[in-house]
Scaffold this motif. Structure first.
Motif, PDB file in Angstrom:
ATOM      1  N   ALA A 157       0.880  -1.424   0.264  1.00  0.00           N
ATOM      2  CA  ALA A 157      -0.045   0.136   0.072  1.00  0.00           C
ATOM      3  C   ALA A 157       0.818   1.345  -0.083  1.00  0.00           C
ATOM      4  CB  ALA A 157      -0.902   0.086   1.221  1.00  0.00           C
TER       5      ALA A 157
ATOM      6  N   VAL B 201      -6.846  -3.408   3.939  1.00  0.00           N
ATOM      7  CA  VAL B 201      -7.529  -3.938   2.867  1.00  0.00           C
ATOM      8  C   VAL B 201      -7.132  -2.917   1.629  1.00  0.00           C
ATOM      9  CG1 VAL B 201      -9.536  -4.589   3.905  1.00  0.00           C
ATOM     10  CG2 VAL B 201      -9.345  -1.893   3.506  1.00  0.00           C
ATOM     11  N   GLY B 202      -6.108  -2.133   1.838  1.00  0.00           N
ATOM     12  CA  GLY B 202      -5.616  -1.242   0.610  1.00  0.00           C
ATOM     13  C   GLY B 202      -5.035  -0.235   1.209  1.00  0.00           C
TER      14      GLY B 202
ATOM     15  N   ASP C 254      -9.533  -2.154   7.682  1.00  0.00           N
ATOM     16  CA  ASP C 254     -10.859  -2.181   7.991  1.00  0.00           C
ATOM     17  C   ASP C 254     -11.077  -2.624   9.335  1.00  0.00           C
ATOM     18  OD1 ASP C 254     -13.395  -4.225   8.103  1.00  0.00           O
ATOM     19  OD2 ASP C 254     -13.692  -3.166   6.015  1.00  0.00           O
TER      20      ASP C 254
ATOM     21  N   GLY D  23      -7.332  -8.763  -2.971  1.00  0.00           N
ATOM     22  CA  GLY D  23      -8.405  -8.472  -2.405  1.00  0.00           C
ATOM     23  C   GLY D  23      -9.314  -7.429  -3.056  1.00  0.00           C
ATOM     24  N   GLU D  24     -10.454  -7.087  -2.538  1.00  0.00           N
ATOM     25  CA  GLU D  24     -11.497  -6.064  -3.308  1.00  0.00           C
ATOM     26  C   GLU D  24     -11.276  -4.878  -2.971  1.00  0.00           C
ATOM     27  OE1 GLU D  24     -15.264  -7.597  -2.315  1.00  0.00           O
ATOM     28  OE2 GLU D  24     -14.908  -9.463  -3.554  1.00  0.00           O
ATOM     29  N   ALA D  25     -11.690  -3.962  -3.620  1.00  0.00           N
ATOM     30  CA  ALA D  25     -11.559  -2.535  -3.544  1.00  0.00           C
ATOM     31  C   ALA D  25     -12.465  -2.065  -2.183  1.00  0.00           C
ATOM     32  CB  ALA D  25     -12.060  -1.719  -4.607  1.00  0.00           C
ATOM     33  N   PRO D  26     -11.755  -1.321  -1.076  1.00  0.00           N
ATOM     34  CA  PRO D  26     -12.484  -0.898   0.027  1.00  0.00           C
ATOM     35  C   PRO D  26     -13.902  -0.329  -0.690  1.00  0.00           C
ATOM     36  CG  PRO D  26     -10.293  -0.130   0.197  1.00  0.00           C
ATOM     37  CD  PRO D  26     -10.424  -0.713  -1.381  1.00  0.00           C
TER      38      PRO D  26
ATOM     39  N   GLN E 266      -5.889   1.599  -4.031  1.00  0.00           N
ATOM     40  CA  GLN E 266      -5.439   0.534  -4.466  1.00  0.00           C
ATOM     41  C   GLN E 266      -5.972  -0.357  -3.600  1.00  0.00           C
ATOM     42  OE1 GLN E 266      -4.378   0.059  -7.676  1.00  0.00           O
ATOM     43  NE2 GLN E 266      -4.393  -2.166  -7.467  1.00  0.00           N
ATOM     44  N   PRO E 267      -6.873  -1.503  -3.849  1.00  0.00           N
ATOM     45  CA  PRO E 267      -6.880  -2.542  -3.064  1.00  0.00           C
ATOM     46  C   PRO E 267      -5.717  -3.515  -2.678  1.00  0.00           C
ATOM     47  CG  PRO E 267      -7.606  -3.165  -5.115  1.00  0.00           C
ATOM     48  CD  PRO E 267      -7.249  -1.815  -5.379  1.00  0.00           C
TER      49      PRO E 267
ATOM     50  N   TYR F 295     -13.392   2.435   8.384  1.00  0.00           N
ATOM     51  CA  TYR F 295     -11.798   2.293   8.137  1.00  0.00           C
ATOM     52  C   TYR F 295     -11.071   3.111   9.242  1.00  0.00           C
ATOM     53  CZ  TYR F 295     -13.763   0.482   3.923  1.00  0.00           C
ATOM     54  OH  TYR F 295     -14.456  -0.321   2.991  1.00  0.00           O
TER      55      TYR F 295
END
Length: 352
Positions: free
Chosen positions: A102, A335-336, A328, A278-281, A273-274, A287
């Motif tokens: 990240a 998560v990103g 998260d 993972g998936e995008a926040p 950027q995730p 958060y």
């Protein structure tokens, strides 16, 4: 002066390795020594075989202290990722690598520790696992050096690998920039703050601005690696004796900058950027934003593909180009992350 920071799961031997490399125990607290567990940031330094002097930041690996870990990870020139050969890749290894990713850290060395507790097959399997797990991250392809901090096996090879990694570290000119991670009083001297100088130069007599308060302070004295100096250049660890400031007015997460070069803001516009795989926040999550040595609760308000406004109830000291990590709260995982594009974006109606 290059800054090397550890990353890795709890009890994989980060602090023991730093002590072997530097001759200095990075654990500062009695509780850390009693429990054999790093709780807060630790610091040490040494000269590499080439003669280059480097600072080390040792971070905790336990999930309970992830906030402390993230407070120290920003500004690394080189990441020293530690994975125990007898245990292999673990949960916090994944989270720490996600944080490195990240923040865009791409210069890393992997120390495969505790080889004295593993046979040759285990070491080879651990190497293969590390290579696989790093695929697709910012530190993919990093050199892996099997070592034992107990016997000393591989330590010289690791020092050589670190020497090669710091050889290409570029200067960081610009406004002076230091995130505070410790503050204390010294009798007869007054308030002292410590942190990693990630950009610019600080000299005795300089005026700096403390954010988010916007208070101006004067640098009365500087120490680096237990030595009094007249000036310091990025990067590396530094202790600053400041005037015009009581220790109760400053804490971890505050920022010292060249005056007028940063904002205290409650809204940031950033590219996000995730985490790898993972998936995008999303907008519905809760958060924590980790920026520099600070942490803030934020709401995420997407404004397009990969972009969002991050809103906090507390002011965040920020400049365009800052890298950040998003964690998260519910899932308790990174998560990103991303980069601040505008620390003071124009308000939309829904943000008012």
């Amino acid at each position: 002066m290059p800054l090397v920071g550890t990353a890795g799961h709890v009890d994989h031997g980060k602090s023991t390795l730093i002590e072997r490399l530097t001759g200095r125990d990075p654990d500062r607290w009695d509780e850390e020594k009693e429990r054999g567990l790093t709780i807060d940031l630790g610091f040490a330094w040494t000269s590499l075989p080439s003669g280059t002097e480097v600072s080390f930041v040792d971070v905790p690996g336990h999930e309970r202290f992830i906030k402390n870990m993230l407070a120290g990870i920003d500004g690394f020139d080189v990441a020293l990722l530690v994975v125990a050969a007898d245990e292999g890749w673990s949960v916090q290894t994944t989270e720490h690598v996600a944080a490195l990713d990240a923040l865009g850290v791409s210069n890393a060395v992997v120390a495969l520790t505790k080889i004295d507790l593993a046979d040759d097959d285990m070491v080879q399997l651990a190497e293969l696992e590390v290579e696989e797990q790093l695929t697709g991250t910012s530190v993919a392809g990093s050199p892996i050096v099997p070592v034992s901090a107990i016997t000393g096996d591989g330590i010289e090879r690791l020092l050589t690998a670190l020497d090669q990694a710091v050889d290409g570290v570029a200067d960081r000119p610009g406004a002076a920039d230091l995130w505070v991670d410790r503050v204390f009083n010294i009798a007869g001297a007054g308030t002292v703050v410590t942190g990693s100088l990630t950009q610019g130069t600080i000299a005795v007599g300089d005026e700096l601005e403390l954010l988010p308060a916007g208070v101006r302070v004067i640098v009365r004295g500087l120490h680096q690696h237990d030595t009094e100096v007249a000036a310091v250049e990025a990067s590396g660890r530094v202790a600053i004796n400041v005037s015009g400031l009581d220790r109760r007015e400053i804490s971890r997460g505050h920022r010292l900058r060249t005056p007028g070069t940063a904002l205290a803001t409650e809204r940031l516009f950033g590219q996000i950027q995730p985490a790898p795989g993972g998936e995008a926040p999303g907008e519905r999550g809760a958060y924590h934003l980790h920026l520099g040595s600070g942490s803030w609760s934020v709401e995420l308000r997407p404004v397009g593909a990969g972009a969002a406004v991050l809103v906090s109830t507390n002011p965040i000291p920020a400049v365009a180009g800052d890298r950040f990590v998003l964690r998260d709260v519910g899932r308790q995982q990174v998560v990103g992350g991303g980069i601040v594009l505008d620390p003071s974006p124009p308000a939309r109606r829904r943000d008012l």
